[in-house]
Design a protein around this motif. Structure first.
Motif, PDB file in Angstrom:
ATOM      1  N   SER A  15      50.032  37.878-132.749  1.00 37.56           N
ATOM      2  CA  SER A  15      50.500  36.863-132.667  1.00 37.56           C
ATOM      3  C   SER A  15      51.681  36.772-131.769  1.00 37.56           C
ATOM      4  CB  SER A  15      50.927  36.352-134.202  1.00 37.56           C
ATOM      5  OG  SER A  15      51.751  37.102-134.766  1.00 37.56           O
ATOM      6  N   GLN A  16      52.534  37.794-131.690  1.00 40.12           N
ATOM      7  CA  GLN A  16      53.623  37.550-130.990  1.00 40.12           C
ATOM      8  C   GLN A  16      53.346  37.702-129.658  1.00 40.12           C
ATOM      9  OE1 GLN A  16      55.497  42.185-130.582  1.00 40.12           O
ATOM     10  NE2 GLN A  16      56.320  40.614-131.874  1.00 40.12           N
ATOM     11  N   ARG A  17      52.135  38.025-128.967  1.00 38.87           N
ATOM     12  CA  ARG A  17      52.005  37.917-127.370  1.00 38.87           C
ATOM     13  C   ARG A  17      52.121  36.509-126.971  1.00 38.87           C
ATOM     14  NH1 ARG A  17      46.643  41.886-127.802  1.00 38.87           N
ATOM     15  NH2 ARG A  17      47.801  43.547-128.584  1.00 38.87           N
ATOM     16  N   ARG A  18      51.550  35.273-127.877  1.00 36.22           N
ATOM     17  CA  ARG A  18      51.273  34.129-127.385  1.00 36.22           C
ATOM     18  C   ARG A  18      52.616  33.425-127.619  1.00 36.22           C
ATOM     19  NH1 ARG A  18      47.139  30.242-128.604  1.00 36.22           N
ATOM     20  NH2 ARG A  18      47.307  28.855-126.781  1.00 36.22           N
ATOM     21  N   PRO A  19      53.163  32.992-126.191  1.00 35.73           N
ATOM     22  CA  PRO A  19      54.350  32.153-126.361  1.00 35.73           C
ATOM     23  C   PRO A  19      54.454  30.931-126.960  1.00 35.73           C
ATOM     24  CG  PRO A  19      53.194  32.310-124.111  1.00 35.73           C
ATOM     25  CD  PRO A  19      52.625  32.962-125.051  1.00 35.73           C
ATOM     26  N   VAL A  20      55.508  30.542-127.365  1.00 36.94           N
ATOM     27  CA  VAL A  20      55.466  29.192-128.188  1.00 36.94           C
ATOM     28  C   VAL A  20      56.156  27.931-127.089  1.00 36.94           C
ATOM     29  CG1 VAL A  20      55.598  29.818-130.432  1.00 36.94           C
ATOM     30  CG2 VAL A  20      57.726  29.952-129.310  1.00 36.94           C
ATOM     31  N   ASN A  21      55.585  26.805-127.684  1.00 37.10           N
ATOM     32  CA  ASN A  21      55.640  25.565-126.812  1.00 37.10           C
ATOM     33  C   ASN A  21      57.061  24.648-126.969  1.00 37.10           C
ATOM     34  OD1 ASN A  21      55.383  22.620-126.035  1.00 37.10           O
ATOM     35  ND2 ASN A  21      53.185  23.294-125.414  1.00 37.10           N
ATOM     36  N   TYR A  22      57.953  24.536-126.161  1.00 41.82           N
ATOM     37  CA  TYR A  22      59.169  23.931-126.155  1.00 41.82           C
ATOM     38  C   TYR A  22      58.903  22.868-125.170  1.00 41.82           C
ATOM     39  CZ  TYR A  22      61.359  26.533-129.731  1.00 41.82           C
ATOM     40  OH  TYR A  22      61.690  27.494-130.853  1.00 41.82           O
ATOM     41  N   ALA A  23      57.722  22.179-124.677  1.00 47.75           N
ATOM     42  CA  ALA A  23      57.580  21.496-123.490  1.00 47.75           C
ATOM     43  C   ALA A  23      57.705  19.729-123.506  1.00 47.75           C
ATOM     44  CB  ALA A  23      56.375  21.657-123.002  1.00 47.75           C
ATOM     45  N   MET A  24      58.013  19.513-124.822  1.00 46.30           N
ATOM     46  CA  MET A  24      57.934  18.133-125.127  1.00 46.30           C
ATOM     47  C   MET A  24      58.971  17.287-124.191  1.00 46.30           C
ATOM     48  SD  MET A  24      58.528  15.778-128.577  1.00 46.30           S
ATOM     49  CE  MET A  24      57.135  16.350-129.301  1.00 46.30           C
ATOM     50  N   GLY A  25      58.480  16.194-123.463  1.00 42.11           N
ATOM     51  CA  GLY A  25      59.353  15.454-122.817  1.00 42.11           C
ATOM     52  C   GLY A  25      59.848  16.075-121.207  1.00 42.11           C
ATOM     53  N   ILE A  26      59.197  17.177-120.910  1.00 39.93           N
ATOM     54  CA  ILE A  26      59.986  17.987-119.925  1.00 39.93           C
ATOM     55  C   ILE A  26      59.496  17.109-118.541  1.00 39.93           C
ATOM     56  CG2 ILE A  26      57.946  19.214-119.286  1.00 39.93           C
ATOM     57  CD1 ILE A  26      59.882  21.618-118.871  1.00 39.93           C
ATOM     58  N   GLY A  27      60.629  16.827-117.823  1.00 43.18           N
ATOM     59  CA  GLY A  27      60.249  16.127-116.543  1.00 43.18           C
ATOM     60  C   GLY A  27      60.145  14.674-116.655  1.00 43.18           C
ATOM     61  N   GLN A  28      60.398  14.026-117.805  1.00 41.94           N
ATOM     62  CA  GLN A  28      59.993  12.699-118.083  1.00 41.94           C
ATOM     63  C   GLN A  28      61.035  11.653-118.155  1.00 41.94           C
ATOM     64  OE1 GLN A  28      56.860  11.733-118.826  1.00 41.94           O
ATOM     65  NE2 GLN A  28      55.726  13.620-119.411  1.00 41.94           N
ATOM     66  N   ASP A  29      62.579  12.444-118.212  1.00 41.78           N
ATOM     67  CA  ASP A  29      63.559  11.642-118.737  1.00 41.78           C
ATOM     68  C   ASP A  29      64.585  11.658-117.718  1.00 41.78           C
ATOM     69  OD1 ASP A  29      62.708  10.434-121.065  1.00 41.78           O
ATOM     70  OD2 ASP A  29      62.767  12.341-121.884  1.00 41.78           O
ATOM     71  N   ARG A  30      65.730  10.784-117.587  1.00 40.90           N
ATOM     72  CA  ARG A  30      66.798  10.907-116.811  1.00 40.90           C
ATOM     73  C   ARG A  30      68.177  10.941-117.678  1.00 40.90           C
ATOM     74  NH1 ARG A  30      66.159  10.434-111.693  1.00 40.90           N
ATOM     75  NH2 ARG A  30      68.137  10.002-111.211  1.00 40.90           N
ATOM     76  N   VAL A  31      69.363  11.446-116.919  1.00 41.23           N
ATOM     77  CA  VAL A  31      70.343  11.855-117.486  1.00 41.23           C
ATOM     78  C   VAL A  31      71.159  10.194-117.082  1.00 41.23           C
ATOM     79  CG1 VAL A  31      72.520  12.974-117.512  1.00 41.23           C
ATOM     80  CG2 VAL A  31      70.567  14.058-117.483  1.00 41.23           C
ATOM     81  N   TYR A  32      71.857   9.739-117.939  1.00 44.93           N
ATOM     82  CA  TYR A  32      72.581   8.591-117.537  1.00 44.93           C
ATOM     83  C   TYR A  32      73.965   8.900-117.591  1.00 44.93           C
ATOM     84  CZ  TYR A  32      75.743   4.565-118.789  1.00 44.93           C
ATOM     85  OH  TYR A  32      76.798   3.868-118.961  1.00 44.93           O
ATOM     86  N   GLU A  33      74.534   8.716-116.390  1.00 43.32           N
ATOM     87  CA  GLU A  33      75.871   9.024-116.139  1.00 43.32           C
ATOM     88  C   GLU A  33      76.835   7.760-116.412  1.00 43.32           C
ATOM     89  OE1 GLU A  33      76.894  12.165-113.590  1.00 43.32           O
ATOM     90  OE2 GLU A  33      74.819  12.447-113.200  1.00 43.32           O
TER      91      GLU A  33
END
Ligand code: FES
Ligand SMILES: [Fe+2]
Length: 447
Positions: A381-399
């Protein structure tokens, strides 16, 4: 470095661009040992609140990683952070979790240490040592730096660490300001401590996780302890700071502020909503100015890297590592001194019913973190990486023109990615010089 610890160049522990994480970081004892050295022994760690040690001789026992430390008010009124290990044979010199003392007397052979850690005496100094011992060289080990920010005492074991305020940056300071702006705070006596069978990082990354609320805490919703609208809102503000600090969770809209004001300030009838309890101090112009034009709208969870969660429900929580598979959670309930006895009772009631071992929410969360940790231990089970990809590349930082910034979006995993990106940078840096030079600045533009 042990080669098992070297992330491969094609797939580092955390692939920042894809949001994919090697889950062996939740299970590998060698990685855990390196975390103690490169994260806990290097960083600034919250160790106590000043209200817990108001007078000379007051102490509170705390931890920096696996190093137990005594946080004590010395005879000059300064706060000392001393490693609780006698230099003679290593025994602890204090067994109490908190209290008041004149000195620390080792129960093994009787070496005695003053409140600032100096060795002041021992049995047989003349008869056995024949005065041939340099007492100045054999005091308790002191933290390299101790600083308090708005009553929150932090210590680092690394002399090369930057000053606390620089380490916190504006985001870390904002997180503490969000709590401190409620008024003069004191810790309610009795820090609630419990252990979960989970890796400490899973407990940390969950504080940014507003995806799990409707599912994990579905039963709390059915009971009416939480509401979908109030506690699992789609709209989110994520504020990212240096060295892995961040704040993630809902923001308050101007319409919600107006509604809060009309019902609470002008006494209009109506059941208080979720934000009333945690955001009411934001109605004050001083607090708004103090938190800044972006910060005052955030009701997210501040995280001070590596392991302090500031839960705005009058609590803060330390996630103290106890090996790769176990974490000790310390819940401090923190209330403004100005609360009436009735309000204080209610604050403590809410705190203990949400979090801590009796808290409904933590029982839900703890189960999931424990099973995620177990899932990192199986050789397949530990060979399979886990997914933290939600929203990646979809948003902008407001300054904002004030210099504050935020990502305003829907439920996402920007905060979790920022945590693991920082974690990886801390783990790969040989020392503070390398970390200062090479750590990522908070993202701008597209995220
Ligand atoms: S171990 Fe402390 S006096 Fe010997
Ligand atoms: Fe939760």
């Amino acid at each position: 470095m042990n080669t098992a610890l070297q992330p491969s160049t094609s797939m580092p522990w955390f692939d920042v661009n894809k949001g994919i994480l090697d889950r062996r970081i939740f299970a590998d004892p060698a990685i855990y040992k390196l975390e103690l050295e490169r994260i806990f022994a290097r960083g600034w760690n919250f160790v106590a609140h000043e209200s817990q040690i108001p007078a000379t001789g007051d102490f509170f026992m705390s931890f920096i990683g696996e190093d137990q430390v005594i946080v004590v008010r010395d005879r000059k009124g300064d706060v000392q952070v001393l490693i609780n290990s006698c230099p003679h044979r290593g025994n602890t010199v204090c067994r109490a979790e908190q209290g008041h003392t004149n000195s620390f007397f080792c129960s093994y052979h009787g070496w005695n240490f003053d409140l600032d850690g100096r060795l002041v005496g021992m049995p047989g100094e003349e008869a056995f040592y024949r005065k041939d011992i340099d007492k100045a060289a054999w005091g308790l080990t002191r933290a390299a730096q101790v600083t308090s920010y708005r009553g929150f005492v932090f210590a680092t074991l690394d002399a090369a660490a930057p000053p606390l305020e620089e380490y916190l940056g504006w985001v870390g300071r904002l997180g503490l300001d969000m709590m401190a702006s409620k008024g003069e705070l004191e810790v309610v006596d009795g820090v609630v401590k419990n252990r979960l069978k989970c890796n400490w990082k899973l407990a940390v990354d969950n504080l940014y996780d507003w995806y799990h609320v409707g599912v994990s805490h579905g039963s709390a919703m059915r009971l009416g302890l939480l509401t979908t609208e109030g506690n699992a809102p789609d709209s989110q503000m994520v504020i990212l700071g240096e060295y892995g600090h961040g704040i993630g969770g809902p923001g308050i809209s101007e319409a919600q502020f107006a509604d809060m004001e009309s019902r609470l300030v002008h006494g209009k009838a109506g059941e208080p909503q979720w934000y009333d309890r945690t955001g009411i101090n934001r109605l004050s112009a001083e607090v708004r100015a103090e938190l800044g034009p972006v910060g005052y709208r955030s009701l997210g969870h501040p995280s001070i890297f590596p392991n302090l969660w500031i839960a705005l429900t009058n609590q803060i929580c330390l996630r103290i590592p106890r090996g790769p598979f176990e974490t000790e959670l310390w819940w401090f309930t923190m209330v403004p001194k100005s609360l009436t006895a009735e309000q204080r009772r209610e604050a403590v009631f809410v705190a203990t019913h949400y979090f801590g071992p009796a808290g409904l929410l933590e029982q839900d969360d703890g189960e999931n973190w424990s099973h995620s940790t177990r899932g990192a231990q199986g050789s397949v089970s530990q060979r399979r990486p886990v997914n933290y990809a939600m929203g990646i590349g979809q948003d902008r930082v407001y300054e904002d023109s004030s210099g504050q910034s935020a990502i305003e979006t829907v439920v996402n995993e920007h905060g979790q990615r920022w945590t693991y990106q920082a974690w990886q940078e801390w783990m790969l840096a040989e020392d503070w010089d390398a970390l200062k030079k090479n750590h990522s600045q908070p993202p701008r533009g597209s995220v």
